[in-house]
Enzyme design. Structure first.
Site, mmCIF file in Angstrom:
data_model
loop_
_atom_site.group_PDB
_atom_site.id
_atom_site.type_symbol
_atom_site.label_atom_id
_atom_site.label_comp_id
_atom_site.label_asym_id
_atom_site.label_seq_id
_atom_site.Cartn_x
_atom_site.Cartn_y
_atom_site.Cartn_z
ATOM 1 N N ARG A 90 0.798 -1.218 0.000
ATOM 2 C CA ARG A 90 0.000 0.000 0.000
ATOM 3 C C ARG A 90 0.832 1.270 0.000
ATOM 4 O O ARG A 90 0.604 2.174 -0.811
ATOM 5 C CB ARG A 90 -0.921 0.024 1.242
ATOM 6 C CG ARG A 90 -2.214 -0.728 1.099
ATOM 7 C CD ARG A 90 -2.656 -1.284 2.424
ATOM 8 N NE ARG A 90 -1.612 -2.163 2.956
ATOM 9 C CZ ARG A 90 -1.437 -3.417 2.536
ATOM 10 N NH1 ARG A 90 -2.217 -3.910 1.615
ATOM 11 N NH2 ARG A 90 -0.474 -4.167 3.032
ATOM 12 N N THR A 91 1.796 1.354 0.910
ATOM 13 C CA THR A 91 2.527 2.610 1.047
ATOM 14 C C THR A 91 3.314 2.934 -0.212
ATOM 15 O O THR A 91 3.263 4.055 -0.723
ATOM 16 C CB THR A 91 3.468 2.560 2.262
ATOM 17 O OG1 THR A 91 2.703 2.253 3.439
ATOM 18 C CG2 THR A 91 4.160 3.890 2.473
ATOM 19 N N LYS A 96 24.891 -5.489 -1.974
ATOM 20 C CA LYS A 96 26.338 -5.580 -2.186
ATOM 21 C C LYS A 96 27.124 -4.945 -1.042
ATOM 22 O O LYS A 96 28.349 -4.901 -1.071
ATOM 23 C CB LYS A 96 26.712 -4.868 -3.491
ATOM 24 C CG LYS A 96 25.982 -5.379 -4.723
ATOM 25 C CD LYS A 96 26.318 -4.512 -5.936
ATOM 26 C CE LYS A 96 25.518 -4.921 -7.163
ATOM 27 N NZ LYS A 96 25.803 -4.038 -8.325
ATOM 28 N N HIS A 117 5.579 6.191 11.391
ATOM 29 C CA HIS A 117 5.008 6.058 10.037
ATOM 30 C C HIS A 117 4.129 7.289 9.802
ATOM 31 O O HIS A 117 2.906 7.199 9.785
ATOM 32 C CB HIS A 117 4.196 4.772 9.938
ATOM 33 C CG HIS A 117 3.908 4.335 8.534
ATOM 34 N ND1 HIS A 117 4.081 5.156 7.433
ATOM 35 C CD2 HIS A 117 3.442 3.152 8.035
ATOM 36 C CE1 HIS A 117 3.734 4.504 6.343
ATOM 37 N NE2 HIS A 117 3.352 3.287 6.674
ATOM 38 N N ARG A 176 11.522 3.700 3.121
ATOM 39 C CA ARG A 176 11.157 2.787 4.202
ATOM 40 C C ARG A 176 12.375 1.936 4.545
ATOM 41 O O ARG A 176 13.093 1.483 3.657
ATOM 42 C CB ARG A 176 9.994 1.885 3.806
ATOM 43 C CG ARG A 176 9.748 0.748 4.808
ATOM 44 C CD ARG A 176 8.460 0.011 4.575
ATOM 45 N NE ARG A 176 7.321 0.852 4.939
ATOM 46 C CZ ARG A 176 6.062 0.409 4.977
ATOM 47 N NH1 ARG A 176 5.782 -0.843 4.661
ATOM 48 N NH2 ARG A 176 5.087 1.223 5.301
#
Length: 304
Positions: free
Chosen positions: A51-52, A80, A129, A101
């Protein structure tokens, strides 16, 4: 230039302005179709999201902008061994704004210290959030008309639930809120979040009883028990079904209760509840897109 790392980075006046902008977008979407023309949003998701991430991308596209980025750390140079700071420095040369995020608390704040473009925290571990909180606030505004004088129940994983932490922090700045915190003892809300509400003069009630509490609530904010936050699989299995909202429990709730959930849902809300007019969690999803559109415009200094 400014960033959005914590919901408290925004004043109440700015939140009200963002809500007003989002409501205008809903009413007049065509007026915003080219506001971000030739602007680029980078979505850097070091942790899985549906969703985000898609909400940010849809928001930028509906503003006429473009999107680039990655949806998992494994598909980036982080696999890496590249540091977050190096990734951010590189990407800020390509994009005008970044939504990030990360599973580690504080990572977006750390990244913002040297970033050349605005960073939006799209969730950092169990910490914050803020854009989900903006979606929640628009939902409450549209459903209740006001943020004051409400009894707000928050149920489930309140220990690791970053959406809960941000929402309590945000709503503590309004007037006369009663927060009812419903969780197992092992998943209680962190004390520093409880203290924020109490120091602002609000009532905080902590309980393990959903059935005998639901009838007092104006808003019920359900959350899932997050498997990815547990170090012990046995603890997760023991706690994952602690609270399940079904149609039987809703019989004891107010007729104008608003049921919210940041999603994804596992089994903490029965699918039968979806047909109840009090269910607002899918409305939250749409509201999130409008609030992210307004936020992108604000951080880029753009007007329609």
């Amino acid at each position: 230039m400014r960033h959005l790392i914590d919901i408290c980075d925004l004043s109440l006046e700015e939140i009200d302005s963002l809500i007003s902008c989002a409501l205008d977008i809903i009413a007049h979407p065509d007026d915003y179709a080219e506001v971000c023309k030739r602007k680029k949003l980078a979505t850097l998701f070091f942790e899985p999201s549906t969703r985000t991430r898609l909400s940010f991308e849809a928001a930028m596209m509906e503003l006429g902008g473009n999107v680039l980025g990655f949806s998992a750390a494994a598909s980036s140079s982080a696999s890496k061994g590249e540091s977050v700071m190096d990734t951010i420095t590189v990407v800020s040369s390509y994009a005008d704004i970044i939504a990030m995020r990360h599973p580690k608390e504080g990572a977006p704040k750390h990244a913002s210290m040297k970033c050349k473009v605005p960073i939006i925290n799209a969730g950092d571990g169990g910490h914050n959030h803020p854009t989900q909180t903006l979606a929640d606030l628009l939902t409450i505004k549209r459903e209740k008309g006001s943020f004051n004088n409400l009894v707000v129940g928050l149920c489930g994983d309140l220990k690791f639930g970053r959406t809960v932490h941000s929402l309590i922090t945000a709503m503590s700045r309004y007037k006369n809120i009663t927060f009812v915190l419903i969780s197992p003892d092992e998943l209680k809300c962190p004390q520093y979040i409880v203290d924020i509400a109490k120091k602002a003069g609000h009532t905080v009630i902590e309980t393990t009883d959903l059935e005998n509490t639901i009838g007092t609530l104006d808003i019920l904010y359900m959350t899932r028990v997050q498997q990815e936050r547990f170090f012990n699989e046995e603890d997760y299995i023991r706690l994952k079904d602690s609270f399940i909202l079904d149609t039987e429990k809703l019989k004891f709730a107010k007729e104008d209760l608003t049921v919210m959930h940041p999603l994804p849902r596992v089994n903490e809300i029965s699918v039968k509840v979806d047909d109840d007019p009090r269910a607002a969690y899918f409305k939250q999803v749409e509201n999130g897109k409008y609030m992210r559109m307004a936020l992108i415009m604000m951080l880029l200094g753009l007007k329609k």
